[in-house]
Design a protein around this motif. Structure first.
Motif, PDB file in Angstrom:
ATOM      1  N   TYR A  30     -14.348  33.012  95.012  1.00 16.09           N
ATOM      2  CA  TYR A  30     -14.347  31.649  95.490  1.00 16.09           C
ATOM      3  C   TYR A  30     -12.948  31.089  95.626  1.00 16.09           C
ATOM      4  N   TYR A  45     -18.448  27.012 100.663  1.00 14.72           N
ATOM      5  CA  TYR A  45     -18.960  27.668  99.465  1.00 14.72           C
ATOM      6  C   TYR A  45     -20.490  27.596  99.457  1.00 14.72           C
ATOM      7  N   GLN A  51     -21.991  33.488  95.208  1.00  8.53           N
ATOM      8  CA  GLN A  51     -21.255  32.237  95.059  1.00  8.53           C
ATOM      9  C   GLN A  51     -22.079  31.203  94.295  1.00  8.53           C
TER      10      GLN A  51
END
Length: 516
Positions: A30, A45, A51
């Motif tokens: 990330y 994101y 994630q």
């Protein structure tokens, strides 16, 4: 308005790495999404399960507020109780913990982290709840992640309610250009209603039990225990008793979630081999905070969410502890600590004849008299220390990072004996089931039955859960704090809640709590 980043800044900043489930760490991928320092583009994101999982781990990180960092809640609220003094190097060692000990705490000495950290956890949960539905992942996993985040958000709101009473209720992401300084404090009843509703809605989407790499995650049993505790504090006794009954099952037996009292009380506080610790995630553990020495915690980020060691350990160890060089010295080999949470003589007297005394209290006074150890008495020294979390040299980390910041003992925030006694309390301290719950806790340590009553439950909670951070909240909930804590300066209708840290108030509509 510059001070208000304490409450809401976590809504838009990059997630911190840290706590991981048993063998599963956070991905650092990330970091590629960070556009510039202090900025986090959430639109890039939550694209996939990996994630989303990293984001979920960041919500779990705030559980370490119980036992990580100097401003951990266990040593802080122990210091406010009748069982412990603040201790420490001197009367100025930690303005917050000293202020709670003598009830001179004020908005300037109230540590901001107790407000800021939980709101950061809430902010992370809000962001996950909003963004996970659009991620490329299975619907069942989405529901589970959202359910876990909602339970954690509810828990963090509950902790804020217990500490501050009057708090803002924020259920969506707040951006920096929003009028976040105009968000008022909510009626506490409305906060209770919201978090109770959220947990009830989340339960069906959670795992029944956890195992393997999922150990430590929120399950249906964990959620029901948290919900029962919230109902108890909200004085909804029938609802609390019903949730606890689901968690507890038949007193002394194994519940539907696999919970069972461990046979040996002392095992709850033991630490086993690093690679395969049999004492972690026992059958009694309902909500357990994970610690490790593999995070290489260091002073530069200690207490800022990225450190992973248990700080209670070093804080409660005697200062300058040393074994005397005598034959067959059987005194424990303790790592020298900072002497916080020295035990009151009143508690030691109360515990006489109870098998849990030696597990709970380390009697350094006797070992000095026997010529086996030396240590340096610090502030409010009584010769008695909290044994449940004492650091030992055998557990001193050999990995990079200061040893004192990298102890790996887990902290159990909710365990079965606790929920047994809370159910007995919710039942009004009367009846056959309440008697059986109390008896099961006592039988585990070889004590005979005593007649069930609310006072018997209060006494048993003091014995069973001593030093685990619950006593102060118990006394306040029961209305016993003004009498039990008068010797420390507790003032009724004031000290039941804490002052909102000063820096949270300027340029906002927030109101300081009464008396501060």
């Amino acid at each position: 308005m510059k001070n208000k980043n304490f409450i809401y800044k976590g809504l838009a900043v990059a997630f911190l790495t840290g706590l991981s489930f048993t063998n599963m760490g956070c991905s650092d991928s990330y970091l590629d999404d960070v556009q510039n320092s202090g900025s986090f583009n959430t639109d890039l994101y939550f694209q996939n399960e990996q994630q989303s999982f990293s984001a979920l781990v960041s919500v779990y990180d705030l559980l370490r507020k119980y036992s990580g960092g100097f401003e951990n809640s266990v040593t802080f609220f122990n210091a406010g109780s009748d069982d412990f003094y603040s201790g420490g190097g001197n009367s100025n060692d930690g303005a917050g913990i000293q202020g709670l000990n003598n009830y001179m705490i004020n908005p300037n000495t109230m540590p901001a982290s107790y407000w800021r950290d939980y709101y950061q956890g809430i902010a992370r949960a809000n962001l996950l709840i909003e963004r996970v539905p659009s991620a490329n992942m299975g619907d069942d996993i989405k529901k589970r992640y959202i359910a876990e985040a909602k339970v954690l958000r509810s828990l963090y709101y509950f902790e804020l309610l217990r500490m501050f009473g009057n708090i803002p209720l924020i259920l969506k992401s707040v951006k920096f250009d929003d009028n976040y300084w105009n968000i008022p404090q909510a009626n506490p009843n409305d906060v209770y209603t919201q978090i109770e509703s959220d947990i009830n809605a989340a339960i069906p989407d959670l795992m029944m039990v956890s195992s393997g790499n999922d150990k430590g995650r929120i399950t249906q049993g964990t959620a029901r225990a948290i919900l029962g505790k919230i109902y108890l504090y909200d004085k909804k006794m029938p609802q609390a008793a019903a949730q606890f009954a689901e968690v507890n099952g038949t007193p002394g037996g194994t519940s539907q979630y696999g919970y069972k009292l461990v046979a040996n009380y002392a095992d709850l506080f033991k630490v086993g081999p690093e690679l395969s610790d049999p004492y972690k995630f026992s059958t009694e553990s309902i909500l357990e905070v994970m610690h490790t020495n593999k995070g290489n915690s260091d002073w530069g980020f200690w207490g800022q969410g990225k450190d992973e060691g248990n700080s209670i350990n070093v804080m409660v160890g005697p200062r300058s502890y040393s074994l005397k060089n005598i034959p067959n010295n059987d005194a424990p080999d303790i790592y020298s600590g900072w002497a916080f949470n020295t035990v009151t003589e009143n508690f030691v007297t109360f515990m006489q004849g109870d098998p849990r005394l030696d597990v709970t209290v380390f009697n350094a006074k006797k070992l000095v008299a026997d010529g086996k150890i030396t240590y340096s008495p610090a502030f409010a020294d009584t010769g008695y220390f909290l044994n449940k979390y004492l650091p030992t040299n055998a557990l001193k980390s050999s990995l990079p990072g200061p040893a004192e910041l990298n102890f790996r003992q887990n902290y159990i925030a909710i365990r079965l004996a606790d929920t047994y006694l809370m159910e007995a309390e919710a039942l009004g301290g009367a009846g056959a089931r309440a008697q059986a719950l109390l008896d099961a806790v006592r039988l585990r340590v070889g004590l005979a039955s005593v007649p069930i009553s609310l006072q018997a439950i209060k006494d048993e909670r003091r014995r069973e859960l001593a030093g685990e951070g619950h006593r102060w909240f118990d006394l306040v909930r029961w209305g016993d704090a003004p009498s039990k804590l008068a010797f420390k300066g507790f003032k009724a209708n004031k000290n039941e809640i804490l002052p909102i840290p000063f820096n949270e108030l300027p340029n906002t509509v927030l109101k300081q709590n009464p008396g501060y």
